[in-house]
Design a protein around this motif. Structure first.
Motif, PDB file in Angstrom:
ATOM      1  N   ASN A 277       0.818  -1.225   0.000  1.00 31.84           N
ATOM      2  CA  ASN A 277       0.000   0.000   0.000  1.00 31.84           C
ATOM      3  C   ASN A 277       0.847   1.269   0.000  1.00 31.84           C
ATOM      4  O   ASN A 277       0.318   2.370   0.154  1.00 31.84           O
ATOM      5  CB  ASN A 277      -0.940   0.012   1.216  1.00 31.84           C
ATOM      6  CG  ASN A 277      -2.038  -1.027   1.088  1.00 31.84           C
ATOM      7  OD1 ASN A 277      -2.324  -1.487  -0.014  1.00 31.84           O
ATOM      8  ND2 ASN A 277      -2.656  -1.393   2.190  1.00 31.84           N
ATOM      9  N   LYS A 278       2.186   1.073  -0.107  1.00 32.71           N
ATOM     10  CA  LYS A 278       3.130   2.200  -0.111  1.00 32.71           C
ATOM     11  C   LYS A 278       3.042   3.043   1.167  1.00 32.71           C
ATOM     12  O   LYS A 278       3.368   4.227   1.176  1.00 32.71           O
ATOM     13  CB  LYS A 278       2.913   3.084  -1.353  1.00 32.71           C
ATOM     14  CG  LYS A 278       3.197   2.362  -2.664  1.00 32.71           C
ATOM     15  CD  LYS A 278       3.096   3.304  -3.846  1.00 32.71           C
ATOM     16  CE  LYS A 278       3.682   2.712  -5.118  1.00 32.71           C
ATOM     17  NZ  LYS A 278       3.161   1.415  -5.502  1.00 32.71           N
ATOM     18  N   GLN A 279       2.592   2.394   2.242  1.00 32.58           N
ATOM     19  CA  GLN A 279       2.538   3.067   3.550  1.00 32.58           C
ATOM     20  C   GLN A 279       3.945   3.149   4.148  1.00 32.58           C
ATOM     21  O   GLN A 279       4.290   4.109   4.819  1.00 32.58           O
ATOM     22  CB  GLN A 279       1.597   2.288   4.477  1.00 32.58           C
ATOM     23  CG  GLN A 279       1.120   3.051   5.695  1.00 32.58           C
ATOM     24  CD  GLN A 279       0.010   2.292   6.412  1.00 32.58           C
ATOM     25  OE1 GLN A 279      -0.721   1.520   5.790  1.00 32.58           O
ATOM     26  NE2 GLN A 279      -0.133   2.496   7.704  1.00 32.58           N
ATOM     27  N   ILE A 280       4.751   2.087   3.893  1.00 31.23           N
ATOM     28  CA  ILE A 280       6.149   2.055   4.320  1.00 31.23           C
ATOM     29  C   ILE A 280       7.007   1.501   3.190  1.00 31.23           C
ATOM     30  O   ILE A 280       6.484   0.905   2.242  1.00 31.23           O
ATOM     31  CB  ILE A 280       6.344   1.199   5.606  1.00 31.23           C
ATOM     32  CG1 ILE A 280       6.010  -0.279   5.326  1.00 31.23           C
ATOM     33  CG2 ILE A 280       5.508   1.732   6.761  1.00 31.23           C
ATOM     34  CD1 ILE A 280       6.438  -1.236   6.432  1.00 31.23           C
ATOM     35  N   ASN A 281       8.342   1.702   3.315  1.00 31.30           N
ATOM     36  CA  ASN A 281       9.265   1.203   2.290  1.00 31.30           C
ATOM     37  C   ASN A 281      10.171   0.086   2.784  1.00 31.30           C
ATOM     38  O   ASN A 281      10.867  -0.542   1.987  1.00 31.30           O
ATOM     39  CB  ASN A 281      10.146   2.353   1.779  1.00 31.30           C
ATOM     40  CG  ASN A 281       9.344   3.351   0.975  1.00 31.30           C
ATOM     41  OD1 ASN A 281       8.567   2.952   0.122  1.00 31.30           O
ATOM     42  ND2 ASN A 281       9.511   4.629   1.261  1.00 31.30           N
TER      43      ASN A 281
END
Length: 229
Positions: A35-39
């Protein structure tokens, strides 16, 4: 993901570097990265089997470059140069969670954010947070498949923030909301506490300290159940 893991995911701040301790198929870090919340995340487990499951699921999602798997107990798998700022420990007893946190604390780890879901012994977790200068900033009380879960998010602060006995037992934010799950949980707990008190009083050698503690908790529980405001 189920409701419990989705609720945990919502507590993770965007851009965090996450360590998921006792990872479950790495479902949580996979969801956060997808979800591209973290990398970046560490998916850690003490057992080889669950960690292999996590590795397989990470590979299937094509996220090997963003989620590392680590084998080992608790937070021993995390190094200072990992720059982890958020630790998630879910689905363990409160005593085990505080033992894991203590072990890391003694190695001079102070993580900015802790997201914890003890399946028992929640007051002990809140006491640990209070004693180590963490402020509880969010709590969620949810029910799923007949089980009640308390999810606690806390941030490191400079000064100790004391909680009352009542807030330690019920949770400061859970106490504010007092939803229908709250009443369901604590009605069950009241019955459990009353039976426990009977059993403690039947013992040949009475543990007065434990008896008094249970009596005090019964008083607090009855007070909250009777206060419908």
């Amino acid at each position: 993901m189920n409701l419990r893991l989705n609720t945990l995911a919502q507590m993770v701040e965007p851009g965090s570097r996450v360590a998921d301790i006792g990872t479950d198929h790495a479902y949580l870090p996979i969801e956060l990265v997808k979800n591209k919340q973290i990398n970046y995340a560490i998916a850690s487990d003490i057992a080889k089997g669950p960690l292999q499951n996590a590795k397989n699921d990470i590979a299937e999602a094509g996220l090997q470059g963003k989620i590392e798997t680590r084998l080992g107990p608790g937070l021993s798998t995390v190094n200072h140069n990992d720059d982890i700022d958020t630790v998630v420990i879910a689905g363990m007893g409160g005593k085990l969670i505080t033992d894991i946190l203590d072990d890391a604390w003694n190695k001079h780890f102070c993580f900015k954010t802790l997201i914890l879901e003890p399946n028992i012994g929640e007051p002990g977790v809140r006491k640990w947070l209070m004693g180590h200068k963490y402020q509880i900033v969010t709590e969620k009380l949810i029910v799923e498949s007949g089980h009640t879960y308390e999810l606690i998010k806390a941030r490191a602060v400079k000064k100790r923030i004391n909680l009352s006995e009542k807030k330690i037992l019920f949770g400061p934010y859970i106490l504010k909301e007092k939803n229908s799950i709250f009443y369901q949980k604590w009605e069950n707990q009241l019955a459990y506490h009353k039976k426990l008190l009977l059993d403690l009083n039947k013992a040949k050698k009475k543990d007065l300290q434990h008896i008094n503690q249970v009596k005090q908790e019964i008083k607090l529980i009855e007070g909250e159940l009777n206060d419908k405001s």
